[in-house]
Design a protein around this motif. Structure first.
Motif: not given
Length: 177
Positions: A133, A152, A155-156, A159
């Motif tokens: 992160y 997140d 943005n992620q 994942l």
């Protein structure tokens, strides 16, 4: 076997979707997720094992009516626990945040909920590594660990599935002894 209670607060609906994903992955071990703004204290206290989720809003705030939500959420629910003994409750927390737009309060809600429940005797589980992160500060960090699973979805998002699977594998033995 007692079921796992899943409670969530939400703003955009992303936390609700993650709560539903967790419930699907746990199958019969968990009851359907409940929006904390619609939950009664009795419903919440009926579980010995809890998974709790929340986004972090604005400047590190819990979702609630002061943040512009039309419905009550964590901000209104947590004060109901002020005089409650949560000894014997096992609690795992997940939180959603945006580490790029809000790097100074990334997933603060995890920390706010964590400390409120620990102060009342709950046993927290499910700490998660901060590696992977990019953020500046968070109330949800103790050393190199988040006090729960940080997600997140902005943005992620790719994942999330992998992180959920690993986190659930970590906490499942303590939630379902």
């Amino acid at each position: 076997m007692a079921k796992i209670g899943i409670f969530f607060g939400t703003d955009t609906g992303r936390t609700r979707l993650v709560a539903k994903q967790i419930a699907r992955k746990l199958g019969d071990a968990a009851d359907a997720p409940v929006n904390i703004g619609r939950a009664t204290l009795e419903q919440f206290l009926a579980y010995e094992a809890l998974i709790l989720g929340s986004p972090t809003l604005g400047d590190g705030e819990l979702p609630g009516q002061s943040t512009g939500l039309a419905q009550p959420s964590w901000e209104e629910f947590l004060p109901q626990l002020a005089a409650v003994d949560l000894s014997g409750k096992v609690v795992a927390i997940f939180g959603l945040g945006d580490q790029k737009k809000y790097p100074d309060e990334f997933v603060d809600a995890i920390g706010i909920i964590h400390y409120a429940l620990v102060a009342r005797g709950a046993r927290p589980i499910g700490y998660w590594p901060t590696a992977g992160y990019e953020f500046n500060a968070s109330q949800a960090v103790d050393g190199e660990l988040f006090l729960g699973l940080a997600l997140d979805q902005i943005n992620q998002p790719v994942l999330t599935e992998e992180r959920l699977d690993a986190w659930l594998a970590q906490i499942r033995p303590e939630l379902m002894p």
